[in-house]
Design a protein around this motif. Structure first.
Motif, PDB file in Angstrom:
ATOM      1  N   SER A  94      61.648 -22.146  46.196  1.00 43.44           N
ATOM      2  CA  SER A  94      63.213 -22.335  45.792  1.00 43.44           C
ATOM      3  C   SER A  94      63.901 -22.057  47.088  1.00 43.44           C
ATOM      4  O   SER A  94      64.220 -21.305  47.442  1.00 43.44           O
ATOM      5  CB  SER A  94      63.019 -21.490  44.577  1.00 43.44           C
ATOM      6  OG  SER A  94      62.488 -22.141  43.062  1.00 43.44           O
ATOM      7  N   ASN A  96      67.387 -21.857  48.866  1.00 46.14           N
ATOM      8  CA  ASN A  96      68.537 -20.695  48.492  1.00 46.14           C
ATOM      9  C   ASN A  96      69.764 -21.107  46.888  1.00 46.14           C
ATOM     10  O   ASN A  96      70.182 -22.014  47.985  1.00 46.14           O
ATOM     11  CB  ASN A  96      69.156 -20.185  49.341  1.00 46.14           C
ATOM     12  CG  ASN A  96      70.722 -19.008  49.372  1.00 46.14           C
ATOM     13  OD1 ASN A  96      70.805 -18.995  48.051  1.00 46.14           O
ATOM     14  ND2 ASN A  96      70.913 -18.514  49.966  1.00 46.14           N
ATOM     15  N   LYS A  97      69.887 -20.445  46.189  1.00 50.51           N
ATOM     16  CA  LYS A  97      70.913 -20.957  44.950  1.00 50.51           C
ATOM     17  C   LYS A  97      72.233 -20.773  45.404  1.00 50.51           C
ATOM     18  O   LYS A  97      73.534 -21.275  44.411  1.00 50.51           O
ATOM     19  CB  LYS A  97      70.363 -20.506  43.649  1.00 50.51           C
ATOM     20  CG  LYS A  97      68.926 -20.573  43.382  1.00 50.51           C
ATOM     21  CD  LYS A  97      68.809 -22.568  42.973  1.00 50.51           C
ATOM     22  CE  LYS A  97      67.432 -23.459  42.813  1.00 50.51           C
ATOM     23  NZ  LYS A  97      66.940 -24.211  42.886  1.00 50.51           N
ATOM     24  N   ASP A  98      72.580 -19.412  46.192  1.00 55.38           N
ATOM     25  CA  ASP A  98      74.098 -19.560  46.564  1.00 55.38           C
ATOM     26  C   ASP A  98      74.262 -20.106  47.478  1.00 55.38           C
ATOM     27  O   ASP A  98      75.622 -20.742  47.245  1.00 55.38           O
ATOM     28  CB  ASP A  98      73.362 -17.941  47.006  1.00 55.38           C
ATOM     29  CG  ASP A  98      73.653 -16.837  46.230  1.00 55.38           C
ATOM     30  OD1 ASP A  98      74.125 -17.378  44.639  1.00 55.38           O
ATOM     31  OD2 ASP A  98      72.637 -16.022  46.558  1.00 55.38           O
ATOM     32  N   CYS A  99      73.102 -21.367  47.710  1.00 59.80           N
ATOM     33  CA  CYS A  99      74.329 -22.635  48.333  1.00 59.80           C
ATOM     34  C   CYS A  99      74.233 -23.674  47.895  1.00 59.80           C
ATOM     35  O   CYS A  99      73.402 -24.087  47.224  1.00 59.80           O
ATOM     36  CB  CYS A  99      73.197 -22.963  49.939  1.00 59.80           C
ATOM     37  SG  CYS A  99      73.204 -24.399  50.771  1.00 59.80           S
ATOM     38  N   PRO A 100      75.703 -24.596  48.261  1.00 54.04           N
ATOM     39  CA  PRO A 100      75.827 -25.794  47.137  1.00 54.04           C
ATOM     40  C   PRO A 100      74.573 -26.972  47.764  1.00 54.04           C
ATOM     41  O   PRO A 100      74.188 -27.863  47.039  1.00 54.04           O
ATOM     42  CB  PRO A 100      77.565 -26.372  47.627  1.00 54.04           C
ATOM     43  CG  PRO A 100      77.795 -25.822  49.065  1.00 54.04           C
ATOM     44  CD  PRO A 100      76.235 -24.326  49.185  1.00 54.04           C
ATOM     45  N   GLY A 102      71.098 -25.935  49.198  1.00 55.68           N
ATOM     46  CA  GLY A 102      70.020 -25.686  48.119  1.00 55.68           C
ATOM     47  C   GLY A 102      70.089 -25.889  46.924  1.00 55.68           C
ATOM     48  O   GLY A 102      69.111 -25.617  46.172  1.00 55.68           O
ATOM     49  N   ARG A 103      70.971 -25.351  46.283  1.00 57.15           N
ATOM     50  CA  ARG A 103      71.188 -25.040  44.635  1.00 57.15           C
ATOM     51  C   ARG A 103      71.168 -27.018  44.130  1.00 57.15           C
ATOM     52  O   ARG A 103      71.121 -26.831  42.592  1.00 57.15           O
ATOM     53  CB  ARG A 103      72.718 -24.979  44.672  1.00 57.15           C
ATOM     54  CG  ARG A 103      73.356 -24.427  42.297  1.00 57.15           C
ATOM     55  CD  ARG A 103      74.353 -24.031  42.781  1.00 57.15           C
ATOM     56  NE  ARG A 103      75.634 -24.576  42.775  1.00 57.15           N
ATOM     57  CZ  ARG A 103      76.263 -23.692  44.265  1.00 57.15           C
ATOM     58  NH1 ARG A 103      75.674 -22.540  44.472  1.00 57.15           N
ATOM     59  NH2 ARG A 103      77.492 -24.165  44.785  1.00 57.15           N
ATOM     60  N   ASN A 104      71.083 -27.770  44.669  1.00 56.74           N
ATOM     61  CA  ASN A 104      71.320 -28.586  43.769  1.00 56.74           C
ATOM     62  C   ASN A 104      69.989 -30.156  44.962  1.00 56.74           C
ATOM     63  O   ASN A 104      69.839 -31.029  44.631  1.00 56.74           O
ATOM     64  CB  ASN A 104      72.609 -29.189  43.926  1.00 56.74           C
ATOM     65  CG  ASN A 104      73.416 -29.069  43.320  1.00 56.74           C
ATOM     66  OD1 ASN A 104      73.487 -28.958  41.935  1.00 56.74           O
ATOM     67  ND2 ASN A 104      74.235 -28.469  43.955  1.00 56.74           N
ATOM     68  N   GLU A 106      66.350 -30.124  45.097  1.00 57.67           N
ATOM     69  CA  GLU A 106      65.823 -30.135  44.074  1.00 57.67           C
ATOM     70  C   GLU A 106      65.874 -31.269  43.569  1.00 57.67           C
ATOM     71  O   GLU A 106      64.839 -32.132  43.204  1.00 57.67           O
ATOM     72  CB  GLU A 106      65.544 -28.695  43.481  1.00 57.67           C
ATOM     73  CG  GLU A 106      64.556 -27.818  44.448  1.00 57.67           C
ATOM     74  CD  GLU A 106      64.189 -26.900  44.470  1.00 57.67           C
ATOM     75  OE1 GLU A 106      64.121 -25.799  42.974  1.00 57.67           O
ATOM     76  OE2 GLU A 106      62.443 -26.317  44.659  1.00 57.67           O
TER      77      GLU A 106
END
Length: 141
Positions: A94, A96-100, A102-104, A106
């Motif tokens: 996955s 990095n979910k802290d990055c805008p 990276g969060r979207n 996928e």
């Protein structure tokens, strides 16, 4: 990155079988046309058999033939029989979910993947094995 050749090889094999009518064709003969090892052909024929596109018999008079008429087999069915996944793969880890991004990313790529798969299926459904065989026969004449 190498492209998967299973689909093109499957169409080649099935076109050969279409030209052989109801005659059983041995994997050695198919392998000679495809220019590969008979073991590779037998594995491919197993997948096509599971998809009910071919029937095979063992023994001296054995071999493989089409399970249905070539005009009843779509390229979409062949693609599904040998497909090894989507057009592209998502990363196994996955982002990095802290990055805008990276969060979207996928979700965006997953939707794109679904659209591409649907487009491929629709396009291939418009062609039959018979239409491919006819085109090959025209070029051979």
């Amino acid at each position: 990155m190498a492209a998967n050749s299973q689909f093109s090889m499957a169409v080649h094999v099935l076109a050969m079988l279409a030209g052989s009518r109801d005659e059983n064709v041995k994997s050695d003969r198919i392998a000679t046309s495809v220019n590969t090892n008979p073991v590779v052909i037998r594995r491919l024929l197993s997948q096509l058999s599971q998809a009910k596109l071919v029937v095979s018999q063992t023994g001296a008079t054995g071999g493989t033939r089409l399970a249905r008429c070539p005009n009843e087999i779509t390229l979409s069915e062949i693609y599904k029989a040998v497909s090894c996944g989507e057009v592209f793969a998502l990363r196994p880890t996955s982002p990095n979910k802290d990055c805008p991004v990276g969060r979207n990313i996928e979700a965006v790529l997953c939707n794109l993947q679904k659209e591409i798969d649907k487009s491929i299926d629709q396009k291939l459904a418009g062609y039959t094995l018979q239409s491919i065989f006819d085109e090959v026969a025209t070029k051979a004449a």
